[in-house]
Design a protein around this motif. Structure first.
Motif, PDB file in Angstrom:
ATOM      1  N   ILE A 110    -122.742 -38.974 -31.095  1.00 31.28           N
ATOM      2  CA  ILE A 110    -124.174 -39.694 -32.149  1.00 31.28           C
ATOM      3  C   ILE A 110    -124.062 -40.137 -32.060  1.00 31.28           C
ATOM      4  CG2 ILE A 110    -125.365 -38.869 -34.373  1.00 31.28           C
ATOM      5  CD1 ILE A 110    -124.743 -35.613 -34.354  1.00 31.28           C
ATOM      6  N   VAL A 111    -123.096 -41.037 -33.105  1.00 25.86           N
ATOM      7  CA  VAL A 111    -123.253 -43.151 -33.458  1.00 25.86           C
ATOM      8  C   VAL A 111    -123.433 -43.164 -31.904  1.00 25.86           C
ATOM      9  CG1 VAL A 111    -121.320 -44.191 -33.912  1.00 25.86           C
ATOM     10  CG2 VAL A 111    -121.556 -42.531 -34.925  1.00 25.86           C
ATOM     11  N   TRP A 116    -118.538 -34.748 -32.060  1.00 30.07           N
ATOM     12  CA  TRP A 116    -119.808 -34.795 -32.225  1.00 30.07           C
ATOM     13  C   TRP A 116    -120.312 -35.983 -33.280  1.00 30.07           C
ATOM     14  CZ3 TRP A 116    -122.905 -32.356 -29.357  1.00 30.07           C
ATOM     15  CH2 TRP A 116    -123.121 -31.289 -29.093  1.00 30.07           C
ATOM     16  N   TYR A 117    -119.411 -36.376 -34.257  1.00 25.24           N
ATOM     17  CA  TYR A 117    -119.949 -37.478 -34.642  1.00 25.24           C
ATOM     18  C   TYR A 117    -119.838 -38.948 -33.926  1.00 25.24           C
ATOM     19  CZ  TYR A 117    -120.271 -35.269 -39.164  1.00 25.24           C
ATOM     20  OH  TYR A 117    -120.379 -33.550 -40.141  1.00 25.24           O
ATOM     21  N   CYS A 118    -118.909 -39.135 -33.051  1.00 21.61           N
ATOM     22  CA  CYS A 118    -118.996 -40.011 -32.367  1.00 21.61           C
ATOM     23  C   CYS A 118    -120.117 -40.406 -31.098  1.00 21.61           C
ATOM     24  CB  CYS A 118    -117.641 -40.182 -31.410  1.00 21.61           C
ATOM     25  SG  CYS A 118    -116.081 -40.558 -32.843  1.00 21.61           S
ATOM     26  N   ALA A 135    -115.598 -31.912 -34.719  1.00 20.30           N
ATOM     27  CA  ALA A 135    -116.867 -32.797 -35.633  1.00 20.30           C
ATOM     28  C   ALA A 135    -116.886 -33.934 -35.200  1.00 20.30           C
ATOM     29  CB  ALA A 135    -116.213 -31.766 -37.116  1.00 20.30           C
ATOM     30  N   ALA A 136    -114.921 -34.404 -35.656  1.00 17.69           N
ATOM     31  CA  ALA A 136    -115.322 -36.058 -35.655  1.00 17.69           C
ATOM     32  C   ALA A 136    -115.686 -36.047 -33.876  1.00 17.69           C
ATOM     33  CB  ALA A 136    -113.743 -36.690 -35.189  1.00 17.69           C
TER      34      ALA A 136
END
Length: 109
Positions: free
Chosen positions: A22-23, A18-20, A15-16
């Motif tokens: 996307i950012v 994927w968030y990185c 999850a981390a």
């Protein structure tokens, strides 16, 4: 219990990641949008500065200028004769440095 802990940490790590991702993608897109907008602003400013540039003794040719337009603007009909480094009057490019000697007052736009 260790297996459940490993699965939970892998899920959090995924999850981390994927968030990185996307950012990072959002920052890249935002940067490219700002870069495109600044390029269009520069070209608009360049067009306006074309008419406001002074006719100094040492003149740098701007984009879209020809010897004829410079001659009309600066009042120097002998640009080619005073600049022996210009071999072809049709081969004038932005950044070319020429000598200007106005023979009449400058036209005001």
């Amino acid at each position: 219990m260790a297996s459940a802990f490993n699965r939970a940490s892998v899920t959090i790590t995924d999850a981390a990641s994927w968030y990185c991702a996307i950012v990072l993608l959002a920052l890249i897109l935002l940067g490219s949008i700002r870069e495109n907008n600044s390029l269009s602003d520069e070209s608009q400013v360049r067009g306006n500065q074309f008419f406001d540039r002074p006719c100094d003794e040492i003149y740098v040719v701007g984009e879209g200028e020809t010897l004829h337009t410079i001659s009309d603007k600066c009042g120097d009909p002998y640009i080619v004769e005073r600049n022996p480094h210009i071999h072809d009057p049709d081969d004038v490019f932005p950044g070319l440095v020429i000598k200007i000697t106005p023979s009449k007052p400058r036209k005001l736009s």
